[in-house]
Motif scaffolding. Sequence first.
Motif, mmCIF file in Angstrom:
data_model
loop_
_atom_site.group_PDB
_atom_site.id
_atom_site.type_symbol
_atom_site.label_atom_id
_atom_site.label_comp_id
_atom_site.label_asym_id
_atom_site.label_seq_id
_atom_site.Cartn_x
_atom_site.Cartn_y
_atom_site.Cartn_z
ATOM 1 N N PRO A 4 0.803 -1.232 0.000
ATOM 2 C CA PRO A 4 0.000 0.000 0.000
ATOM 3 C C PRO A 4 0.831 1.274 0.000
ATOM 4 C CG PRO A 4 -0.789 -1.536 1.671
ATOM 5 C CD PRO A 4 0.498 -2.079 1.139
ATOM 6 N N GLY A 5 1.959 1.272 0.673
ATOM 7 C CA GLY A 5 2.802 2.457 0.704
ATOM 8 C C GLY A 5 3.319 2.842 -0.669
ATOM 9 N N ARG A 6 3.565 1.867 -1.489
ATOM 10 C CA ARG A 6 4.047 2.095 -2.855
ATOM 11 C C ARG A 6 2.887 2.206 -3.837
ATOM 12 N NH1 ARG A 6 7.333 -2.368 -6.244
ATOM 13 N NH2 ARG A 6 7.163 -1.296 -8.233
ATOM 14 N N LYS A 7 1.669 1.910 -3.384
ATOM 15 C CA LYS A 7 0.489 1.842 -4.256
ATOM 16 C C LYS A 7 0.736 0.814 -5.355
ATOM 17 C CE LYS A 7 -0.882 6.566 -3.341
ATOM 18 N NZ LYS A 7 -1.099 7.900 -3.894
ATOM 19 N N PHE A 8 1.019 -0.419 -4.918
ATOM 20 C CA PHE A 8 1.408 -1.499 -5.828
ATOM 21 C C PHE A 8 0.642 -2.767 -5.495
ATOM 22 C CE2 PHE A 8 3.967 -5.215 -6.839
ATOM 23 C CZ PHE A 8 4.367 -4.954 -8.141
ATOM 24 N N LEU A 9 0.145 -3.436 -6.536
ATOM 25 C CA LEU A 9 -0.528 -4.729 -6.400
ATOM 26 C C LEU A 9 -0.080 -5.601 -7.556
ATOM 27 C CD1 LEU A 9 -2.841 -6.585 -5.196
ATOM 28 C CD2 LEU A 9 -4.307 -5.543 -6.924
ATOM 29 N N SER A 10 0.270 -6.858 -7.275
ATOM 30 C CA SER A 10 0.590 -7.785 -8.357
ATOM 31 C C SER A 10 -0.190 -9.079 -8.183
ATOM 32 C CB SER A 10 2.094 -8.083 -8.421
ATOM 33 O OG SER A 10 2.522 -8.807 -7.287
ATOM 34 N N VAL A 11 -0.523 -9.670 -9.323
ATOM 35 C CA VAL A 11 -1.160 -10.983 -9.392
ATOM 36 C C VAL A 11 -0.236 -11.837 -10.242
ATOM 37 C CG1 VAL A 11 -3.175 -12.289 -10.148
ATOM 38 C CG2 VAL A 11 -3.454 -9.959 -9.255
ATOM 39 N N ASN A 12 0.127 -13.010 -9.739
ATOM 40 C CA ASN A 12 1.132 -13.822 -10.413
ATOM 41 C C ASN A 12 0.714 -15.287 -10.359
ATOM 42 O OD1 ASN A 12 3.515 -14.425 -11.712
ATOM 43 N ND2 ASN A 12 4.821 -14.093 -9.924
ATOM 44 N N THR A 13 -0.170 -15.678 -11.288
ATOM 45 C CA THR A 13 -0.628 -17.059 -11.365
ATOM 46 C C THR A 13 -0.141 -17.656 -12.685
ATOM 47 O OG1 THR A 13 -2.729 -16.659 -12.510
ATOM 48 C CG2 THR A 13 -2.714 -16.386 -10.103
ATOM 49 N N SER A 14 -0.382 -18.925 -12.886
ATOM 50 C CA SER A 14 0.101 -19.562 -14.116
ATOM 51 C C SER A 14 -0.635 -19.076 -15.363
ATOM 52 C CB SER A 14 -0.015 -21.087 -14.007
ATOM 53 O OG SER A 14 -1.371 -21.473 -13.903
ATOM 54 N N ARG A 15 -1.895 -18.653 -15.228
ATOM 55 C CA ARG A 15 -2.681 -18.233 -16.392
ATOM 56 C C ARG A 15 -2.926 -16.727 -16.479
ATOM 57 N NH1 ARG A 15 -7.764 -20.055 -16.819
ATOM 58 N NH2 ARG A 15 -7.647 -19.688 -19.030
ATOM 59 N N MET A 16 -2.681 -15.982 -15.388
ATOM 60 C CA MET A 16 -2.911 -14.537 -15.385
ATOM 61 C C MET A 16 -1.835 -13.864 -14.556
ATOM 62 S SD MET A 16 -4.227 -11.832 -13.479
ATOM 63 C CE MET A 16 -4.972 -10.281 -13.860
ATOM 64 N N GLN A 17 -1.241 -12.831 -15.135
ATOM 65 C CA GLN A 17 -0.228 -12.070 -14.416
ATOM 66 C C GLN A 17 -0.426 -10.598 -14.711
ATOM 67 O OE1 GLN A 17 3.659 -13.781 -15.304
ATOM 68 N NE2 GLN A 17 2.770 -15.830 -15.058
ATOM 69 N N GLY A 18 -0.220 -9.766 -13.695
ATOM 70 C CA GLY A 18 -0.379 -8.345 -13.917
ATOM 71 C C GLY A 18 -0.054 -7.525 -12.694
ATOM 72 N N VAL A 19 -0.022 -6.215 -12.906
ATOM 73 C CA VAL A 19 0.261 -5.269 -11.832
ATOM 74 C C VAL A 19 -0.651 -4.058 -11.946
ATOM 75 C CG1 VAL A 19 2.692 -5.932 -11.644
ATOM 76 C CG2 VAL A 19 2.058 -4.021 -13.111
ATOM 77 N N CYS A 20 -0.886 -3.426 -10.813
ATOM 78 C CA CYS A 20 -1.441 -2.082 -10.745
ATOM 79 C C CYS A 20 -0.414 -1.295 -9.961
ATOM 80 C CB CYS A 20 -2.783 -2.061 -10.017
ATOM 81 S SG CYS A 20 -4.086 -2.938 -10.886
ATOM 82 N N MET A 21 0.041 -0.171 -10.539
ATOM 83 C CA MET A 21 1.075 0.599 -9.848
ATOM 84 C C MET A 21 1.092 2.039 -10.323
ATOM 85 S SD MET A 21 4.543 -0.996 -11.437
ATOM 86 C CE MET A 21 5.015 -0.816 -13.138
ATOM 87 N N THR A 22 1.658 2.881 -9.473
ATOM 88 C CA THR A 22 1.747 4.298 -9.803
ATOM 89 C C THR A 22 3.157 4.728 -10.172
ATOM 90 O OG1 THR A 22 2.046 4.869 -7.473
ATOM 91 C CG2 THR A 22 -0.207 4.921 -8.335
ATOM 92 N N ASP A 23 4.164 3.938 -9.792
ATOM 93 C CA ASP A 23 5.537 4.307 -10.141
ATOM 94 C C ASP A 23 5.987 3.568 -11.403
ATOM 95 O OD1 ASP A 23 6.033 1.725 -9.235
ATOM 96 O OD2 ASP A 23 7.020 2.355 -7.408
ATOM 97 N N ASN A 24 7.095 3.963 -11.938
ATOM 98 C CA ASN A 24 7.603 3.389 -13.179
ATOM 99 C C ASN A 24 8.844 2.554 -12.866
ATOM 100 O OD1 ASN A 24 8.246 2.805 -15.819
ATOM 101 N ND2 ASN A 24 8.945 4.842 -16.322
ATOM 102 N N LYS A 25 8.678 1.550 -12.001
ATOM 103 C CA LYS A 25 9.794 0.685 -11.644
ATOM 104 C C LYS A 25 9.627 -0.659 -12.328
ATOM 105 C CE LYS A 25 10.828 2.838 -7.274
ATOM 106 N NZ LYS A 25 10.903 2.712 -5.837
#
Length: 163
Positions: free
Chosen positions: A12-33
Amino acid sequence: FESSTGELFMDPGRKFLSVNTSRMQGVCMTDNKPVNLNELKIDKMSTAGCLAVVAMDGMKPLKHAGRIVLVYSTQALNNEMSFTSRDMSRVVHYGNGQAVMAGGEILFSLKNSNASFLHLYALDLSGKRHKEILPVAVDPHSISFRIHTDRGARSPFFEVNVR
């Protein structure tokens, strides 16, 4: 927070969320890292938002999928909408109702056993192929693309497909 399986991670401090499964992967983020998931590597995401890839052919995992949908969703606001402050906590004017999505640039790679045969297409809002986007790098096990949604590919939807 990280789920017991390691498939969900939230900072939450970075405003970052990731999903990392075998069939779906993704991120929601505000920084460009840079972000490295199992098959999805994001080198650049210039505009805050969500980037996700989903395998679409049966139960095949991303690393073997021949049909993949990619979504790059950024902030969408009414045209001419205005707020009292930069944090957008209070609306001054709701705009004219024509939604405008922020454009951006993404540079990403997919690890996939079909990498040498994959093609990327921008899709229009009805799902029809609008334009092919050529890879920036290909090797037998991965393929890299650069997408500019602020010019050329103005859709949040993309198809990665074995031709």
